[in-house]
Scaffold this active site. Structure first.
Site, PDB file in Angstrom:
ATOM      1  CG  ASN A  56       1.423  10.808  -1.083  1.00 29.86           C
ATOM      2  OD1 ASN A  56       1.506  12.026  -1.656  1.00 29.86           O
ATOM      3  ND2 ASN A  56       0.452  10.471  -0.130  1.00 29.86           N
ATOM      4  CB  VAL A  57       1.191   8.346  -6.932  1.00 30.78           C
ATOM      5  CG1 VAL A  57       0.323   8.072  -8.228  1.00 30.78           C
ATOM      6  CG2 VAL A  57       1.942   9.508  -7.444  1.00 30.78           C
ATOM      7  CB  CYS A  67       6.438   6.210  -0.222  1.00 24.51           C
ATOM      8  SG  CYS A  67       5.269   5.357   0.806  1.00 24.51           S
ATOM      9  CD  GLU A  69       9.355   9.172   1.462  1.00 26.80           C
ATOM     10  OE1 GLU A  69       8.495   8.663   0.799  1.00 26.80           O
ATOM     11  OE2 GLU A  69       9.404   9.262   2.885  1.00 26.80           O
ATOM     12  CB  CYS A 103      10.597   5.773   2.370  1.00 26.89           C
ATOM     13  SG  CYS A 103       8.987   5.275   1.300  1.00 26.89           S
TER      14      CYS A 103
HETATM   15  N1  THU Z   1       3.778   8.003   2.470  1.00 27.09           N
HETATM   16  C1  THU Z   1       4.521   8.791   1.932  1.00 27.09           C
HETATM   17  O1  THU Z   1       4.524   9.081   0.765  1.00 27.09           O
HETATM   18  N2  THU Z   1       6.060   8.636   2.238  1.00 27.09           N
HETATM   19  C2  THU Z   1       6.118   8.342   3.759  1.00 27.09           C
HETATM   20  O2  THU Z   1       7.494   8.141   3.887  1.00 27.09           O
HETATM   21  C3  THU Z   1       4.998   8.010   4.652  1.00 27.09           C
HETATM   22  C4  THU Z   1       3.851   7.756   3.850  1.00 27.09           C
HETATM   23  C5  THU Z   1       2.276   8.460   1.912  1.00 27.09           C
HETATM   24  C6  THU Z   1       1.907   6.935   1.503  1.00 27.09           C
HETATM   25  C7  THU Z   1       0.232   7.075   1.377  1.00 27.09           C
HETATM   26  O3  THU Z   1      -0.191   7.673   0.198  1.00 27.09           O
HETATM   27  C8  THU Z   1       0.158   8.263   2.564  1.00 27.09           C
HETATM   28  O4  THU Z   1       1.347   8.852   2.803  1.00 27.09           O
HETATM   29  C9  THU Z   1      -0.604   7.679   3.820  1.00 27.09           C
HETATM   30  O5  THU Z   1       0.265   6.542   4.393  1.00 27.09           O
END
Ligand code: THU
Length: 144
Positions: A56-57, A67, A69, A103
């Site tokens: 995640n970025v 996210c 994904e 996602c």
């Molecule tokens: N996040 C993801 O990267 N993938 C997911 O399926 C759930 C949430 C990240 C987004 C954000 O940077 C952090 O988790 C908190 O929500």
């Protein structure tokens, strides 16, 4: 490793889940999550044997966060396309994390109902974690 639940046994047993988990952990450690401090990594097996991954970025404009994904799906296409067959998403503890609803839709588009997902309850097909999914087929059924 978590038990298999609800997926065709043969298919789930052929996946090297620990390899996917370790790759997802590597990516989780590279996450840019200074705002939520919630790091996520994900790795996916492609039908040609490649492994793609993402983290995640986040962004100072919180809603712009990507996210993990999203990064994985971008690598999927940038590195030659194909279909996802198995996906392992992890949180900061390195254990299975359920992808958010948005996602799951991304995984559905790029892996379909048979793509396997490691969940905290074991391996499940996408059809179980996104039932009655909207997909490309539905666009073809439109009346107007
Ligand atoms: N996040 C993801 O990267 N993938 C997911 O399926 C759930 C949430 C990240 C987004 C954000 O940077 C952090 O988790 C908190 O929500």
């Amino acid at each position: 490793m978590a038990a298999t639940a609800g997926a065709p046994r043969g298919a789930a047993d052929e996946v090297d889940w620990e390899r996917l988990r370790l790759r997802a952990v590597e990516l989780m450690e590279r996450a840019y999550a200074p705002y939520s401090r919630f790091r996520v990594g994900v790795a996916g097996l492609v039908d040609d044997g490649r492994v793609v991954a993402g983290c995640n970025v986040e962004n100072a404009a919180y809603g712009v966060a990507l996210c993990a994904e999203c990064g994985m799906v971008s690598e999927l296409h940038a590195s030659g396309g194909g279909r996802l067959t198995a996906v392992f998403c992890v949180g900061g503890d390195g254990q299975a994390l359920m992808p958010c609803g948005r996602c799951r839709q991304l995984l559905w588009e790029n892996g379909g109902p048979g793509c396997l997902l490691m969940t905290p309850e074991g391996v499940l097909p996408m059809s179980a974690v996104l039932p009655q999914a909207f997909g490309a087929e539905d666009l073809r059924h439109a009346d107007g």
